[in-house]
Design a protein around this motif. Structure first.
Motif, PDB file in Angstrom:
ATOM      1  N   ILE A   8      -2.891  -7.030 -12.295  1.00 41.44           N
ATOM      2  CA  ILE A   8      -3.533  -6.873 -11.003  1.00 41.44           C
ATOM      3  C   ILE A   8      -2.397  -7.253  -9.941  1.00 41.44           C
ATOM      4  O   ILE A   8      -1.535  -7.932 -10.270  1.00 41.44           O
ATOM      5  CB  ILE A   8      -4.899  -7.583 -10.726  1.00 41.44           C
ATOM      6  CG1 ILE A   8      -4.813  -9.231 -10.641  1.00 41.44           C
ATOM      7  CG2 ILE A   8      -5.890  -7.272 -11.461  1.00 41.44           C
ATOM      8  CD1 ILE A   8      -5.869 -10.195 -10.107  1.00 41.44           C
ATOM      9  N   ALA A   9      -2.615  -6.511  -8.682  1.00 44.50           N
ATOM     10  CA  ALA A   9      -1.695  -6.626  -7.844  1.00 44.50           C
ATOM     11  C   ALA A   9      -2.350  -6.237  -6.362  1.00 44.50           C
ATOM     12  O   ALA A   9      -3.462  -5.675  -6.371  1.00 44.50           O
ATOM     13  CB  ALA A   9      -0.455  -5.765  -7.788  1.00 44.50           C
ATOM     14  N   ILE A  10      -1.582  -6.846  -5.346  1.00 44.26           N
ATOM     15  CA  ILE A  10      -1.736  -6.394  -3.896  1.00 44.26           C
ATOM     16  C   ILE A  10      -1.309  -5.283  -3.507  1.00 44.26           C
ATOM     17  O   ILE A  10      -0.209  -4.940  -3.892  1.00 44.26           O
ATOM     18  CB  ILE A  10      -1.635  -7.646  -3.069  1.00 44.26           C
ATOM     19  CG1 ILE A  10      -2.553  -8.780  -3.661  1.00 44.26           C
ATOM     20  CG2 ILE A  10      -1.894  -7.302  -1.601  1.00 44.26           C
ATOM     21  CD1 ILE A  10      -2.138 -10.187  -2.651  1.00 44.26           C
ATOM     22  N   THR A  11      -2.053  -4.244  -3.011  1.00 49.01           N
ATOM     23  CA  THR A  11      -1.530  -2.862  -2.737  1.00 49.01           C
ATOM     24  C   THR A  11      -1.564  -3.044  -1.222  1.00 49.01           C
ATOM     25  O   THR A  11      -1.949  -3.782  -0.379  1.00 49.01           O
ATOM     26  CB  THR A  11      -2.443  -1.838  -3.183  1.00 49.01           C
ATOM     27  OG1 THR A  11      -3.921  -2.041  -2.648  1.00 49.01           O
ATOM     28  CG2 THR A  11      -2.525  -1.759  -4.596  1.00 49.01           C
ATOM     29  N   GLY A  12      -0.784  -1.885  -0.596  1.00 48.17           N
ATOM     30  CA  GLY A  12      -0.782  -1.525   0.851  1.00 48.17           C
ATOM     31  C   GLY A  12       0.396  -2.088   1.323  1.00 48.17           C
ATOM     32  O   GLY A  12       0.455  -2.497   2.536  1.00 48.17           O
ATOM     33  N   TRP A  13       1.533  -2.318   0.587  1.00 51.53           N
ATOM     34  CA  TRP A  13       2.983  -2.708   1.099  1.00 51.53           C
ATOM     35  C   TRP A  13       3.379  -1.984   2.276  1.00 51.53           C
ATOM     36  O   TRP A  13       4.179  -2.260   3.076  1.00 51.53           O
ATOM     37  CB  TRP A  13       3.802  -3.034   0.138  1.00 51.53           C
ATOM     38  CG  TRP A  13       3.377  -4.166  -0.760  1.00 51.53           C
ATOM     39  CD1 TRP A  13       2.584  -4.044  -2.045  1.00 51.53           C
ATOM     40  CD2 TRP A  13       3.458  -5.386  -0.530  1.00 51.53           C
ATOM     41  NE1 TRP A  13       2.121  -5.216  -2.561  1.00 51.53           N
ATOM     42  CE2 TRP A  13       2.711  -6.156  -1.493  1.00 51.53           C
ATOM     43  CE3 TRP A  13       4.111  -6.409   0.497  1.00 51.53           C
ATOM     44  CZ2 TRP A  13       2.519  -7.825  -1.756  1.00 51.53           C
ATOM     45  CZ3 TRP A  13       3.955  -7.719   0.725  1.00 51.53           C
ATOM     46  CH2 TRP A  13       3.411  -8.120  -0.766  1.00 51.53           C
ATOM     47  N   GLY A  14       3.002  -0.506   2.061  1.00 49.57           N
ATOM     48  CA  GLY A  14       3.883   0.430   3.094  1.00 49.57           C
ATOM     49  C   GLY A  14       3.296   0.015   4.473  1.00 49.57           C
ATOM     50  O   GLY A  14       3.770   0.138   5.621  1.00 49.57           O
ATOM     51  N   THR A  15       1.949  -0.385   4.486  1.00 53.60           N
ATOM     52  CA  THR A  15       1.182  -0.503   5.713  1.00 53.60           C
ATOM     53  C   THR A  15       1.691  -1.918   6.268  1.00 53.60           C
ATOM     54  O   THR A  15       2.117  -2.185   7.462  1.00 53.60           O
ATOM     55  CB  THR A  15      -0.223  -0.799   5.637  1.00 53.60           C
ATOM     56  OG1 THR A  15      -0.802   0.430   5.386  1.00 53.60           O
ATOM     57  CG2 THR A  15      -1.017  -1.221   6.894  1.00 53.60           C
ATOM     58  N   LEU A  16       1.975  -3.069   5.315  1.00 50.89           N
ATOM     59  CA  LEU A  16       2.688  -4.147   5.904  1.00 50.89           C
ATOM     60  C   LEU A  16       4.031  -3.987   6.588  1.00 50.89           C
ATOM     61  O   LEU A  16       4.291  -4.620   7.615  1.00 50.89           O
ATOM     62  CB  LEU A  16       2.501  -5.093   4.566  1.00 50.89           C
ATOM     63  CG  LEU A  16       1.157  -5.768   4.234  1.00 50.89           C
ATOM     64  CD1 LEU A  16       1.401  -6.358   2.839  1.00 50.89           C
ATOM     65  CD2 LEU A  16       1.257  -6.866   5.266  1.00 50.89           C
TER      66      LEU A  16
END
Length: 701
Positions: free
Chosen positions: A249-257
């Motif tokens: 599993i991984a945390i998504t949304g790095w583009g937003t960050l």
């Protein structure tokens, strides 16, 4: 001889260690509280979940992944609120000296360059938070050490998310701190700028949808541009924990960050430039930058108008029972919103003037020009919306530019590609526009729940695909009663378009395809006499059949009679179609006067697996012949001439599941009245003891 004297060269410094340490030490209670809060949210939850899982005999990998995902999701969602508040509190703490003239002048008198002051103080609020996140990361790894929850890479992702997010909120708050000289104004400005985008989006969406008859707005407050420009909403929506593979599993949304981190760098540079030129004597004033007083007035006036109108319009409509459909009160809502916008603008202007002048006596010396211009702007916009001065509501595409038309009514859909059908669709479109005033007139009568139930509310969506590839969409309402529905030309036009040969074919052809994986639910609902219902259900005693519906079989005497009468009375209101089909008045009917050949029930025939297959085959033959598949749009057209007082209710599944366990099947719900020409279906139902009746037979006409 060399007369030059040797001197020590001065160095330009951008950091002052003493000021930096002073910021950290002075506000240590805040950092301790921050650390304690995060220890409760992450390491404690990891430890508790570790005990819960590994106190058992077995601990599958997928269970560990699920528990870790749950812990991180809670931490991420809780962290949004914590970051939002801590960013503001940290900025208020370290930049608090700017709001006291004595402290501001004291700091300004130090022999330290402005750039050095800014970076030392800024880092004094940022680095402690980053150290706290690092400490929590280490504590989380320690809590999970030796277990399947030991996922340092995933915990480091959490550390990066929290650090980048806090960097943004803290930089945002620091920029706000440079714009004002008041500690009270700073949090108000910070929160207002954080949420102004979604407030503006709500108003724009309302102006385009609720106040423009038929308009469908392309703006989205759930994942659209306004949501992205609202930091808290963006972090809630786009930052998440998701499975990458079965084992990871991984945390998504790095583009937003990274986008927000880049914005934080810009804010940091802007804050430093403002600090370099800041007038320290502005401490205590609302604005610390020359020329921002008019901006402050406009921001307060517009912001207060938006928020006040949103809150008060919702409260007013809810209290008066008017929230029963977005199309019913277009005129009233326009005037109501205009009134609340003006009141909110006045209150915002008044508060701004009080803050700027530091006095309650503003009505003689206040800048009335700003409020008057704002009121005029609101009035012009609302009048343009109310009376469609732009012509957007009256716009209808040209038939020669239309490639196809899709009509949608609830779960029913009709796709039209013939030129003759285009003309009828445009006629329907113009009929909806022409009845705008009648819709509002009917809507103004609906003020209580009791009156609402006398009306039938529906809406039709018209979507044109033009030849240039663009899409033109409108959505229109129908608000009619049982007695006046035939006065609406839209009803007849909709019935004709939805049941033209092309529409019927596109609506039913999926039922005949081999991709249909199952006949999940096929039921027949037919209005039959009590005697016929009892016979079809194998009851010799019709009263036992009536009692069986309420599970009251076995009772005797007056209780038995009361239960039968109550059930017959309930049938009167059991289904919307039945309130015009029952001829007797149960409230004045005596038990001895019951005639079971004139007492009508809605009979439910679910059938078994074998009968369901036979019924399906009969239906498909009628569909292929074009005798079944009529779409009953409105309640009063369900049983038109040529249909029995009975209908087929289906919920079927199309498609199949793939090997990755992602369900690709599509459940479709569809309802057909049983037409008098659907011979195969009728023959099968009659063989099952179901007798079909026309509306004329039931009503005795």
């Amino acid at each position: 001889m060399n007369w030059e004297e040797k001197t020590m060269r001065s160095k330009i410094s951008f950091f002052n260690r003493t000021i930096f340490l002073k910021c950290i030490i002075r506000f240590w209670p805040m950092w301790v509280l921050f650390l304690f809060l995060w220890m409760l949210i992450l390491p404690k939850n990891i430890w508790q979940n570790e005990v819960f899982i590994f106190g058992q005999d077995s601990s599958p990998r997928d269970l560990a992944l699920g528990k870790m995902a749950s812990v991180l999701e809670q931490a991420l969602y809780s962290g949004v609120v914590i970051r939002l508040l801590m960013g503001c509190f940290s900025a208020m703490a370290v930049w608090g000296f700017l709001y006291s003239k004595r402290s501001a002048n004291g700091i300004a008198s130090l022999p330290v360059r402005r750039e050095s002051l800014f970076l030392s103080i800024y880092l004094g609020g940022l680095l402690p938070a980053l150290c706290i996140y690092l400490t929590v990361f280490a504590a989380g790894c320690f809590a999970a050490y030796g277990t399947d929850l030991m996922m340092p890479g995933l915990l480091f992702q959490w550390f990066a998310v929290e650090s980048l997010s806090f960097f943004f909120f803290y930089s945002f708050a620091s920029l706000c701190a440079m714009l004002t000289g008041s500690k009270v104004t700073l949090p108000l400005l910070y929160l207002a700028l954080n949420f102004i985008a979604i407030c503006v989006g709500y108003i724009v969406n309302t102006l385009f949808t609720d106040l423009h008859y038929g308009i469908i707005s392309d703006l989205s407050l759930d994942g659209g541009i306004f949501s992205f420009l609202t930091p808290a909403a963006a972090f809630f929506r786009y930052i998440d924990v998701r499975p990458i593979t079965d084992e990871r599993i991984a945390i998504t949304g790095w583009g937003t960050l990274w986008t927000y981190a880049a914005a934080a760098v810009v804010m940091l540079i802007g804050a430093m430039l403002l600090f370099r030129r800041r007038r320290m004597e502005s401490a205590g004033e609302v604005t610390a930058v020359k020329g921002l007083k008019p901006v402050f007035r406009w921001v307060m006036m517009i912001g207060f108008a938006l928020v006040f109108s949103i809150i008060m319009s919702g409260v007013h409509l809810s209290i008066n029972g008017l929230v029963h459909g977005r199309y019913w009160f277009i005129g009233r809502k326009a005037y109501l919103m205009a009134a609340y916008l003006l009141i909110g603008a006045f209150l915002g202007w008044m508060i701004a003037e009080m803050r700027l002048q530091k006095s309650f006596r503003i009505f003689r010396t206040g800048q009335w020009t700003t409020f008057c211009l704002g009121a005029l702007m609101i009035a012009v916009i609302m009048l343009a919306v109310r009376f469609d001065l732009t012509g957007v509501v009256r716009r209808v595409p040209e038939a020669k530019k239309v490639k196809s038309v899709t009509l949608t009514y609830g779960d029913q859909k009709a796709v039209l590609t013939n030129d003759a059908d285009f003309e009828q669709a445009l006629e329907l479109h113009r009929a909806f526009i022409g009845n705008k005033d009648k819709i509002e007139a009917n809507g103004s009568l609906v003020k209580t729940q009791r009156v609402v139930f006398e009306y039938i509310y529906a809406s039709c969506r018209i979507s044109y695909t033009l030849k240039d590839g663009s899409v033109f969409e409108r959505q229109y309402p129908l608000l009619y009663t049982v007695d006046d529905w035939e006065e609406w030309p839209e009803a007849a036009l909709m019935d004709e378009l939805f049941n033209c040969p092309e529409a019927m074919r596109t609506r039913t052809e999926f039922l005949l395809t081999p991709d249909l994986t199952g006949k999940e639910t096929i039921r027949v609902y037919a209005v039959m006499t009590a005697n016929e219902c009892a016979a079809a259900s194998s009851y010799e005693d019709v009263e036992e059949y009536i009692l069986s519906i309420e599970k009251n079989s076995g009772i005797v005497g007056e209780e038995r009679q009361d239960s039968i009468m109550r059930r017959i009375y309930d049938v009167r209101y059991d289904d919307p179609c039945l309130y015009v089909t029952y001829r007797l008045n149960p409230s004045v009917l005596a038990y001895e006067d019951l005639d079971y050949d004139k007492t009508w029930f809605r009979y439910d025939f679910p059938g078994n697996r074998e009968s369901k297959g036979e019924l399906w085959d009969a239906m498909c033959r009628d569909i292929e012949e074009g005798t079944l598949g009529y779409s009953a749009l409105l309640d009063n057209t369900m049983y038109r001439t040529g249909s029995y007082l009975a209908y087929l209710d289906m919920n079927v599944k199309v498609g199949e599941e793939d090997t990755n366990r992602n369900n690709r099947s599509d459940y479709r719900y569809i309802t057909f009245p049983i037409t008098t020409s659907a011979r195969h279906t009728i023959d099968y139902l009659e063989s099952q003891g179901i007798r079909l009746h026309t509306p004329e037979e039931v009503l005795g006409q």
